[in-house]
Design a protein around this motif. Structure first.
Motif, PDB file in Angstrom:
ATOM      1  N   HIS A 172      -2.589   2.566   1.352  1.00 54.64           N
ATOM      2  CA  HIS A 172      -1.617   1.540   1.581  1.00 54.64           C
ATOM      3  C   HIS A 172      -1.717   0.925   2.545  1.00 54.64           C
ATOM      4  O   HIS A 172      -1.187  -0.404   2.976  1.00 54.64           O
ATOM      5  CB  HIS A 172      -0.359   2.356   1.286  1.00 54.64           C
TER       6      HIS A 172
ATOM      7  N   GLU B 293      -0.876  -5.140  -5.329  1.00 60.54           N
ATOM      8  CA  GLU B 293      -1.356  -4.003  -6.265  1.00 60.54           C
ATOM      9  C   GLU B 293      -2.648  -3.718  -5.988  1.00 60.54           C
ATOM     10  O   GLU B 293      -3.699  -4.636  -6.455  1.00 60.54           O
ATOM     11  CB  GLU B 293      -1.044  -4.055  -7.585  1.00 60.54           C
ATOM     12  N   ALA B 294      -3.335  -2.635  -5.296  1.00 60.72           N
ATOM     13  CA  ALA B 294      -4.473  -2.402  -4.995  1.00 60.72           C
ATOM     14  C   ALA B 294      -5.368  -1.831  -6.289  1.00 60.72           C
ATOM     15  O   ALA B 294      -6.589  -1.995  -6.402  1.00 60.72           O
ATOM     16  CB  ALA B 294      -4.669  -1.320  -3.918  1.00 60.72           C
TER      17      ALA B 294
ATOM     18  N   LEU C 235      -1.785  -3.273   4.105  1.00 61.00           N
ATOM     19  CA  LEU C 235      -0.776  -3.791   4.941  1.00 61.00           C
ATOM     20  C   LEU C 235      -0.915  -4.409   6.133  1.00 61.00           C
ATOM     21  O   LEU C 235      -0.392  -5.357   6.623  1.00 61.00           O
ATOM     22  CB  LEU C 235       0.419  -2.626   4.934  1.00 61.00           C
TER      23      LEU C 235
ATOM     24  N   VAL D 133       3.280  -2.988  -0.866  1.00 65.97           N
ATOM     25  CA  VAL D 133       1.684  -2.663  -1.114  1.00 65.97           C
ATOM     26  C   VAL D 133       1.741  -1.353  -2.164  1.00 65.97           C
ATOM     27  O   VAL D 133       0.756  -0.736  -2.288  1.00 65.97           O
ATOM     28  CB  VAL D 133       1.069  -2.419  -0.018  1.00 65.97           C
ATOM     29  N   GLY D 134       3.075  -0.711  -2.426  1.00 68.82           N
ATOM     30  CA  GLY D 134       3.161   0.279  -3.390  1.00 68.82           C
ATOM     31  C   GLY D 134       3.342   1.620  -2.499  1.00 68.82           C
ATOM     32  O   GLY D 134       3.544   1.467  -1.273  1.00 68.82           O
ATOM     33  N   GLY D 135       3.474   2.604  -3.019  1.00 69.04           N
ATOM     34  CA  GLY D 135       3.757   3.863  -2.360  1.00 69.04           C
ATOM     35  C   GLY D 135       5.408   4.232  -2.602  1.00 69.04           C
ATOM     36  O   GLY D 135       6.085   3.539  -2.910  1.00 69.04           O
TER      37      GLY D 135
ATOM     38  N   ASN E 176       5.102  -0.589  -7.908  1.00 70.66           N
ATOM     39  CA  ASN E 176       4.704  -1.705  -8.166  1.00 70.66           C
ATOM     40  C   ASN E 176       5.016  -2.319  -9.594  1.00 70.66           C
ATOM     41  O   ASN E 176       5.254  -3.677  -9.759  1.00 70.66           O
ATOM     42  CB  ASN E 176       3.206  -2.183  -7.592  1.00 70.66           C
TER      43      ASN E 176
ATOM     44  N   GLY F 276       5.060   0.034   2.753  1.00 70.53           N
ATOM     45  CA  GLY F 276       3.951   0.804   2.467  1.00 70.53           C
ATOM     46  C   GLY F 276       3.689   1.837   3.499  1.00 70.53           C
ATOM     47  O   GLY F 276       3.775   1.692   4.540  1.00 70.53           O
TER      48      GLY F 276
ATOM     49  N   GLU G 248       1.207   6.143   8.803  1.00 71.45           N
ATOM     50  CA  GLU G 248       1.735   4.633   9.252  1.00 71.45           C
ATOM     51  C   GLU G 248       2.295   4.964  10.685  1.00 71.45           C
ATOM     52  O   GLU G 248       2.558   3.935  11.656  1.00 71.45           O
ATOM     53  CB  GLU G 248       2.710   4.105   8.424  1.00 71.45           C
TER      54      GLU G 248
ATOM     55  N   SER H 117       8.003   2.073  -1.084  1.00 68.81           N
ATOM     56  CA  SER H 117       8.255   0.550  -1.429  1.00 68.81           C
ATOM     57  C   SER H 117       9.301   0.380  -2.528  1.00 68.81           C
ATOM     58  O   SER H 117       9.973  -0.758  -2.032  1.00 68.81           O
ATOM     59  CB  SER H 117       6.778  -0.117  -2.295  1.00 68.81           C
TER      60      SER H 117
END
Length: 373
Positions: free
Chosen positions: A23, A132-133, A27, A109-111, A141, A17, A53, A114
């Motif tokens: 994201h 999934e947020a 994480l 966590v997506g993006g 996702n 993520g 990140e 992922s």
């Protein structure tokens, strides 16, 4: 003679993520909870060279590996033509990371980052757990849920099959926040009067130009009502007055960014913000009354994110086009100076909050890892 028990092998978890704090924050919260649950767990985060990140993951003390960024175009474009080659290359890079780390489980966590990691794990028969947020899932996702061992969500109604509602993983400094006891110190640290009714406005780390314009135009009316304002404008989005100088007034303070949103949540009597999944979940967790102004574009997920909190009475929802200086003058001063109404909103919000999502996710992840051994 009883044979000596074999020590359990240290679990290795790869988390994918990146790109935005939306994201990266969950994480890191999941990673922290895994280490709390199982000290010594090996954590490897996967992101890209272009995302936040690169700064936030090492700062949190975790290893970061990077792969190429793979945009998922929604319309015919040159990116769509290049997608197969880019995806194959990124999956190959992700497979090397999954192998090098001897991953027992992959968490996403997506993006953009992922999808290649999900596919790499699937080809190596490593279980995938996704979180999934948003109330409306993103592309990565939706793909990941098809091959995932477990699917966790922050909001009901995502449409993802067999999803478990866990809430939004967040830092313990927010989940455990006691707003009342932290309020005076938080206001002082932010340059605010500890005693005045306090409105804080934020459009997120990037800011929101429409919110900035509306609030700036309403400053005289807010301060005349005895309200102090902390205006978090976003990086590079300083608000200026008609003379071109930074807007200034007694009771009004602007700042581009605040490090540590728990101070904001403790200091505010009322928060004006977008309705990103993290913001909605965090104000619920701490019981902070809010006015939520969803992004006017995108796929409409911000309105859905806010729906439950608004229905409970913990927040007001205002369309971006309606959030004007006139709306602020009519509604905000009366609300932020009404302790009884704020207390009722706070109680409703707190009742909606989930404060242990990081631990719930850690348990799902470690169960998936054990099941695969």
């Amino acid at each position: 003679m009883t044979p000596a028990s074999t020590p359990e092998r240290t679990v290795s978890v790869v988390l994918a993520g990146g790109g935005t704090a939306g994201h990266i924050s969950p994480l890191l919260a999941i990673a922290g909870a895994i280490v709390d649950r199982q000290p010594g767990a090996r954590i490897t985060a996967v992101g890209t060279e272009a995302g936040m990140e690169t700064r936030l993951v090492p700062a949190a003390g975790f290893e970061l590996r990077t792969i190429d960024r793979v945009p998922m175009p929604r319309r015919p474009s040159i990116d769509l033509v290049k997608l197969p080659v880019r995806l194959v290359r990124a999956v190959r890079q992700a497979r090397a990371i999954v192998a090098d780390s001897a991953a027992d489980v992959v968490v996403g966590v997506g993006g953009y980052v992922s999808t290649p990691v999900y596919l790499a794990a699937w080809t190596r028969r490593v279980p995938v757990v996704i979180h999934e947020a948003n109330a409306r899932p993103g592309m990565a996702n939706r793909v990941g849920a098809r091959i995932a061992a477990r699917v966790a969500v922050a909001f009901d109604g995502t449409g993802l099959g067999d999803a478990v509602l866990v809430g939004m993983p967040m830092r313990r400094s927010i989940a455990d926040l006691d707003r009342s006891s932290a309020r005076a110190d938080a206001r002082t640290s932010l340059g605010l009067d500890p005693e005045r009714p306090t409105l804080i406005v934020t459009g997120g780390s990037s800011g929101a130009a429409s919110l900035n314009r509306a609030v700036a135009a309403a400053v005289p009316d807010l301060t005349a009502a005895g309200v102090q304002i902390l205006h978090i404008t976003g990086r590079g989005k300083q608000v200026t007055g008609q003379d071109g100088a930074p807007l200034a007034a007694d009771g009004y303070r602007q700042i581009e960014f605040v490090d540590g949103m728990e101070r904001v949540y403790a200091a505010a009597d009322l928060l004006v913000a977008r309705a990103g999944a993290a913001t909605v979940s965090e104000v619920s967790a701490v019981g902070l009354p809010a006015v939520l102004v969803p992004l006017p574009h995108g796929n409409g997920e911000q309105r859905l994110n806010a729906a439950g909190l608004v229905a409970s009475g913990g927040a007001l929802l205002v369309d971006d086009a309606d959030f004007t200086a006139a709306w602020i003058r009519e509604h905000i001063p009366a609300l932020v100076t009404d302790p009884a109404r704020l207390a009722a909103m706070s109680a409703a919000s707190y009742a909606q909050g989930v404060r242990d999502a990081d631990r719930r996710m850690a348990d799902l992840v470690l169960d998936a890892a054990r099941s695969a051994r």
